[in-house]
Scaffold this motif. Structure first.
Motif: not given
Length: 91
Positions: A49-50, A53-54, A56-58, A60-61, A64
């Motif tokens: 999961q971690e 999440q990492l 997905e976050l990176t 996504g940034l 964007k």
């Protein structure tokens, strides 16, 4: 293997004072996080999961804040990618 200068001192990292200091601190933080000995220690300790999440976050940034061209040139080191993707042809 490329020779990289040492990352900024951890003591130089300070958030919440002003935008410029936050940007400099984020730069220092990311450089320190990317050190191979730290990555070799941290990554095996992350659970699925971690990791997700990492990623997905990176991802996504990057999506964007970078254009298609910037993503290919700056992240993928693909200097030949010089155009935006073309939308599919419509019948």
């Amino acid at each position: 293997m490329e020779n990289r200068p040492p990352p900024p001192a951890a003591a130089s990292i300070c958030f919440g004072l002003d935008r410029r200091t936050d940007e400099q601190s984020l730069h220092a933080l990311l450089l320190r996080l990317s050190r191979p000995p730290l990555l070799a220690t941290l990554i095996p300790r992350l659970n699925e999961q971690e990791i997700a999440q990492l990623v997905e976050l990176t991802g996504g940034l990057l999506h964007k804040h970078l254009s298609h061209r910037e993503y290919h040139q700056l992240f993928l080191d693909d200097p030949d990618e010089s155009t935006e993707p073309q939308p599919p042809a419509q019948d």
